[in-house]
Enzyme design. Structure first.
Site, mmCIF file in Angstrom:
data_model
loop_
_atom_site.group_PDB
_atom_site.id
_atom_site.type_symbol
_atom_site.label_atom_id
_atom_site.label_comp_id
_atom_site.label_asym_id
_atom_site.label_seq_id
_atom_site.Cartn_x
_atom_site.Cartn_y
_atom_site.Cartn_z
ATOM 1 N N SER B 40 0.879 -0.640 21.845
ATOM 2 C CA SER B 40 0.087 -0.076 20.851
ATOM 3 C C SER B 40 0.742 0.729 19.842
ATOM 4 O O SER B 40 0.721 1.794 19.433
ATOM 5 C CB SER B 40 -0.792 1.056 21.814
ATOM 6 O OG SER B 40 -1.371 0.548 22.846
ATOM 7 N N CYS B 44 1.024 -2.810 11.221
ATOM 8 C CA CYS B 44 0.530 -2.516 9.836
ATOM 9 C C CYS B 44 1.399 -1.358 9.154
ATOM 10 O O CYS B 44 1.592 -1.268 8.081
ATOM 11 C CB CYS B 44 -0.919 -2.064 9.502
ATOM 12 S SG CYS B 44 -2.037 -3.122 10.362
ATOM 13 N N ASP B 284 -6.013 -10.462 17.684
ATOM 14 C CA ASP B 284 -5.453 -11.286 16.444
ATOM 15 C C ASP B 284 -5.577 -12.872 17.074
ATOM 16 O O ASP B 284 -5.315 -13.647 16.446
ATOM 17 C CB ASP B 284 -4.095 -11.037 16.057
ATOM 18 C CG ASP B 284 -3.984 -9.680 15.534
ATOM 19 O OD1 ASP B 284 -5.046 -9.048 15.153
ATOM 20 O OD2 ASP B 284 -2.890 -9.267 15.170
ATOM 21 N N ASN B 306 -8.916 -3.455 17.882
ATOM 22 C CA ASN B 306 -9.552 -2.508 18.463
ATOM 23 C C ASN B 306 -11.078 -2.246 18.808
ATOM 24 O O ASN B 306 -11.393 -2.148 20.032
ATOM 25 C CB ASN B 306 -9.274 -1.089 17.621
ATOM 26 C CG ASN B 306 -8.113 -0.403 17.862
ATOM 27 O OD1 ASN B 306 -7.874 0.037 19.247
ATOM 28 N ND2 ASN B 306 -7.038 -0.495 17.048
ATOM 29 N N TYR B 427 -21.427 11.555 -7.527
ATOM 30 C CA TYR B 427 -20.703 11.540 -8.792
ATOM 31 C C TYR B 427 -20.116 13.007 -9.119
ATOM 32 O O TYR B 427 -20.780 14.141 -8.655
ATOM 33 C CB TYR B 427 -21.729 11.281 -9.907
ATOM 34 C CG TYR B 427 -21.316 12.005 -11.260
ATOM 35 C CD1 TYR B 427 -19.972 11.460 -11.871
ATOM 36 C CD2 TYR B 427 -21.943 12.950 -12.005
ATOM 37 C CE1 TYR B 427 -19.664 12.042 -13.015
ATOM 38 C CE2 TYR B 427 -21.747 13.329 -13.189
ATOM 39 C CZ TYR B 427 -20.315 12.970 -13.547
ATOM 40 O OH TYR B 427 -20.111 13.531 -14.801
ATOM 41 N N ARG B 443 -24.969 -3.267 -11.704
ATOM 42 C CA ARG B 443 -25.837 -3.589 -13.035
ATOM 43 C C ARG B 443 -25.432 -4.722 -13.743
ATOM 44 O O ARG B 443 -26.306 -5.568 -14.218
ATOM 45 C CB ARG B 443 -25.879 -2.153 -14.067
ATOM 46 C CG ARG B 443 -26.501 -2.458 -15.303
ATOM 47 C CD ARG B 443 -27.110 -1.274 -15.778
ATOM 48 N NE ARG B 443 -27.991 -0.762 -14.859
ATOM 49 C CZ ARG B 443 -28.446 0.615 -14.602
ATOM 50 N NH1 ARG B 443 -28.247 1.414 -15.654
ATOM 51 N NH2 ARG B 443 -29.141 1.074 -13.829
#
Lengths: 451, 451
Positions: B40, B44, B284, B306, B427, B443
């Site tokens: 485990s 990465c 994988d 996972n 925002y 847009r």
């Protein structure tokens, strides 16, 4: 003769409508009126201007009156609309500098007068200036530059109140923030808001909750030197009101436009004022449909104003666009923490009689072993029978809050948390652990609804 | 007698299955076999370990063999499974230290052997070590600590290749990155990948594209000192292979498990190997259904492993969970830029014969006036008739890439860009301009599809 569009209000909602309409129909005559000297400025940017992150107020202006004129809009600043005659299709406008009044005709109208800070109804309030307008912010900043007084008091622990408090601390002032409520940031649930209070206090802001303002105490020049509160007197050379804003509706009301249950101008999903042909409203003065609460609300936010203005301007020029409503998404950065929220909070769900389950998890903003990994809390509120996500709140260190947009998209589409927990969200150590905090939270709620 | 679950592979997919199964059914006997010494761990995380952002390899381990044992799993490390007899329900396992072989029975099986780096098929390759395993990374780091050699060469401009190249530059080495393709990061379209190449070169990495490796040149001790390429010889004391990984399937193939068109072990949406009762695969080594390409793919990522392990372990213990598939979401941080992608790229759409329109916009990661506002590019790929979002790519400075999760959620739900452009995303000036870059891009595409 070409059609004539008149716009009342030179900020986001009005000028988005004016610009879009003009772009879509170059034959349309567009005239716009703004009481102040500025157009299209970012009210949300004012705390950063006060903090000196932004040096010049010009930087907050996305389009000046001249730029609007270059785009073919007859832009009148320092010009107040004092009356709307819907029968005659005429506005009465007053040039504030010259003091002259005249009439201006229109075929179509966009009402976009925005919102205004509510002043505390206490003696001495008349010495205060609104926090979210450029001119008062310029005066405040010039006083701060002149090092007039070291004690600042902010009234209201809203997003804005906290941002202004942070701005004053940044400038080296002693800052006290008071609020009548027993938590900061009322749109967050108390457990999440507590972290934001920690962040504020960690930066040196004195936060006084359950504290009512009773009087602004003025010196012989009529300038504040202290305030009297339910918890005693507090020294204050600068007093910043941030207790909330209200839609500006007097002119609309006088003209007979309908005011909705939220206190703002009522509109349909095309931004049309119901029952009055060719009259639209957009932005902080208008209502929006809340997709989860299923009722009209009035949320003042530049992003809504822009979108509603775009919808109005498009529909005025032959388009057929609906504003799909809001879900109360908001985000803020306060000192070392960021906060985001969307949909309904636990408290809002309770108040609206909506059944819910909720869960809060703590995780890290990056893989635990990656440098700079910070705390992040994610709270989810879901429908107990369907599992549909009803709302979310995120608080945490850098990189935390913008994740609220994923929750917003899930709330928007009504995604069940059972589906959310297996969403293909991105993963790499600089951005999250192998399970993104959003997925961890989804899994915990999914368990509660039997997924 | 209790049921016995055997797990082949001690990493994300296998151990997620083992842990979930054991938690859901404490009566289940669970035994797991891992060839290496570790369980485990975060593959990465290895570039950050090599870069010294993470000092100790232990930090990359989310659960040690001891911790798995404390959770009731009989965890055997340095133990290789050499044969699966599906008829007799027996594994042959070899203790690598002692050299002994024995048999282990099972009722249910999880095949989770992971993936392995492909070595370049050139003379001298045998001197290279895989980049994504802990033990070789420890050896590499100890050589780097010993300051053996100042020239590093990375083969393959994948995410991993770029991360490893950055790690070596961080340590002060001269780094060359070569790739046969004419762009870095093949999962991005060339226009977006070009920004990532800029970021890599800006940090001092020499990037050589359209360059084929021809030979790894070894000194008399069998250690690399240079490589020969189609563009000439390059000095290289350290040669890191990052040209791609392949699922480890030999054992599965020998046992008669079906290998799918992607080259990985075939599974149904419950992670079951079709036609073989009680045998599952995850991680994988296994295929996933790609929801946009509508075909099986093999994507190596801890987050999928996972989730698939969780699905397998849940279904083994009476659950009924489907893995809903993937959409190819990925994210990486390379020097000063971040990159995210989801759904299909323009090139993938073309290759798959999918009709599309696309648009790329440039904006800022924060309000333009807010300190630290950086560049961000957003590219969207949409269906020209329905407007459904098919994919997105984001490249830019800090705060850019995690926005890919919003696009991932929109791709996942099949949201049309006409709807996306009015989404209630958050925002505030520290996080975006008044229109989030994602909305600006939506847009622009919406215009192309007539919205």
């Amino acid at each position: 003769m070409p059609e004539r569009l008149a716009v009342i209000g030179g900020d986001a909602g009005g000028m988005a409508a004016a610009s879009v309409a003009r772009r879509r129909d170059p034959d349309l005559e567009v005239v716009a009126f703004e009481r102040g000297a500025y157009t299209s400025y970012s009210a949300c940017g004012i705390p950063y201007y006060v903090a000196d992150y932004v040096e010049d107020s010009d930087e907050l202006i996305s389009r000046s009156p001249e730029e609007h004129r270059e785009n073919g809009i007859a832009m009148h600043t320092r010009t107040e609309v004092t009356d709307i005659d819907l029968d005659r299709r005429v506005l009465t406008v007053r040039e504030l500098n010259a003091g002259r009044e005249r009439e201006e005709g229109f075929d179509q109208l966009v009402y976009a007068t925005g919102a205004r800070e509510t002043m505390p109804p206490v003696p001495g309030w008349e010495a205060l200036e609104p926090a979210l307008k450029i001119e008062p912010a310029e005066r405040l900043k010039s006083k701060l530059r002149g090092a007039e007084g070291k004690h600042a008091l902010v009234i209201g622990a809203s997003y804005l109140g906290l941002e202004m408090a942070e701005a004053m601390v940044q400038r080296g002032l002693d800052v006290t923030l008071i609020d009548m409520a027993d938590q900061v940031m009322g749109s967050l649930d108390p457990d999440m808001a507590a972290h934001m209070q920690d962040a504020a206090e960690g930066s040196g802001i004195t936060v006084m909750l359950s504290t009512a303002l009773e009087e602004v105490l003025l010196d012989s020049n009529g300038r504040p030197h202290a305030v009297r509160t339910s918890q005693g007197e507090i020294r204050a050379d600068h007093v910043i009101p941030a207790a909330g804003v209200k839609p500006v509706t007097a002119l609309a009301e006088a003209a007979g436009l309908e005011i909705g249950e939220s206190g703002a101008v009522r509109v349909d999903d095309h931004q049309r004022c119901p029952g009055v042909d060719g009259v639209f409203a957009a932005g902080d003065c208008a209502e929006s449909h809340h997709r989860i609460l299923e009722r009209p609300v009035n949320i003042q936010l530049g992003t809504h104003a822009n979108k509603q203005g775009w919808v109005a301007g498009s529909n005025i020029t032959g388009g057929d666009f609906a504003f799909p409503g809001v879900i109360g998404t908001a985000v803020a950065k306060i000192c070392r923490y960021e906060a985001g929220r969307t949909g309904v909070s636990e408290r809002e769900a309770s108040a609206a009689g909506i059944d819910y389950v909720s869960v809060t998890i703590k995780s890290t903003t990056r893989a635990a072993y990656y440098p700079g990994a910070g705390s992040i809390w994610v709270k989810l509120v879901a429908d107990p029978s369907s599992g549909r996500l009803l709302g979310g709140q995120i608080v945490g260190e850098e990189g935390a809050a913008k994740r609220i947009d994923v929750l917003a998209t899930c709330v928007w589409t009504g995604m069940p948390v059972q589906e959310m927990q297996l969403l293909d969200l991105s993963y790499a150590p600089p951005f999250s652990g192998v399970y993104d905090p959003v997925l961890i939270a989804a899994r915990q709620v999914a368990k509660k609804v039997g997924g």
